[in-house]
Write an enzyme that holds these catalytic residues in place. Sequence first.
Site, PDB file in Angstrom:
ATOM      1  N   ASP A   1      71.640  92.111 -14.993  1.00 14.18           N
ATOM      2  CA  ASP A   1      72.553  90.972 -14.944  1.00 14.18           C
ATOM      3  C   ASP A   1      72.086  89.839 -15.846  1.00 14.18           C
ATOM      4  O   ASP A   1      70.972  89.849 -16.365  1.00 14.18           O
ATOM      5  CB  ASP A   1      72.668  90.457 -13.507  1.00 14.18           C
ATOM      6  CG  ASP A   1      73.476  91.383 -12.615  1.00 14.18           C
ATOM      7  OD1 ASP A   1      74.310  92.135 -13.151  1.00 14.18           O
ATOM      8  OD2 ASP A   1      73.271  91.361 -11.387  1.00 14.18           O
TER       9      ASP A   1
ATOM     10  N   TYR B   1      60.450  98.022 -10.955  1.00 12.95           N
ATOM     11  CA  TYR B   1      60.831  96.620 -11.139  1.00 12.95           C
ATOM     12  C   TYR B   1      59.698  95.730 -10.648  1.00 12.95           C
ATOM     13  O   TYR B   1      58.948  96.096  -9.741  1.00 12.95           O
ATOM     14  CB  TYR B   1      62.081  96.275 -10.330  1.00 12.95           C
ATOM     15  CG  TYR B   1      63.380  96.793 -10.890  1.00 12.95           C
ATOM     16  CD1 TYR B   1      64.123  96.045 -11.804  1.00 12.95           C
ATOM     17  CD2 TYR B   1      63.886  98.026 -10.483  1.00 12.95           C
ATOM     18  CE1 TYR B   1      65.332  96.510 -12.295  1.00 12.95           C
ATOM     19  CE2 TYR B   1      65.087  98.504 -10.975  1.00 12.95           C
ATOM     20  CZ  TYR B   1      65.809  97.739 -11.880  1.00 12.95           C
ATOM     21  OH  TYR B   1      67.003  98.205 -12.374  1.00 12.95           O
TER      22      TYR B   1
END
Length: 276
Positions: free
Chosen positions: A58, A117
Amino acid sequence: MQANDRPRTFHLTVAYDGTEYCGWQVQPEQRSIQSELERVIRPLAGRPVRVLGSGRTDAGVHAIGQVARCVLPVWKADTVALQRAINSKLPNDIRVKAVRETRERFHPIADATGKQYQYLVQVGGSRDPFANRFVNRVGGPIDHSAMQSAAAKFVGRHDFKAFQGTGAERPSTVRTIHSARWIPRVATGPTGAELEGEHWCFEIDGEGFLYNMVRNLMGTMLEVGRGKKSPNWIDEVLASRDRKMAGPTAPPQGLFLCRVDYPDEVFQVEEPDVIE
């Protein structure tokens, strides 16, 4: 066909600062990581080329090890030359770190076997103007032991529907998480001076992730760290399969896509028939 005249498929490892971009995916009238790569690779291919990423990040989310695929109709030089050619035209906040040739049918999403991540958090201290775009600053105090216990609840195979963001629903919300942990870190500014506050990294490895899943896990763990909920609340949230039961979505700027894993056979390039 000569061996060097065939279309060639490439695996690109891409790093970027996502602050100034609308995200990975091409969006009308906006700058995206995908559109910048396609703009640069097009003249190298002599035609429009679609660059496919391993997943959407995003706006404001960063990457150290995003993976992208591109196919060039003719590229006679080696992978180092391709890396240099792409980087010479990219903006300073995007870099191709490595290029590897792959089999023709390589797909960066379907072939991925795992991802890692990291999410960076600053607890207390003043907000640093240089680090601000790469860390989520939260007020203290934070119970790190409780958040470590909460993180451990995510390890294993679970239904993470309660942590799936809206807008990109998947048929199955079951995912396997291999590890999830909080790591203390020393953060420094551009001059090497240590930054104020406590600095922590949440690191998570899994076979795959749902849309906004890591940021939703983060927001939920912070509820535990602030003492609003106990670590056992995580079990209730997982069982509920209800997004409203979990914590808020954490801001994007602390999140980094660090690594995408693939099996070795992806890099076994098929040798074409050579016509004498």
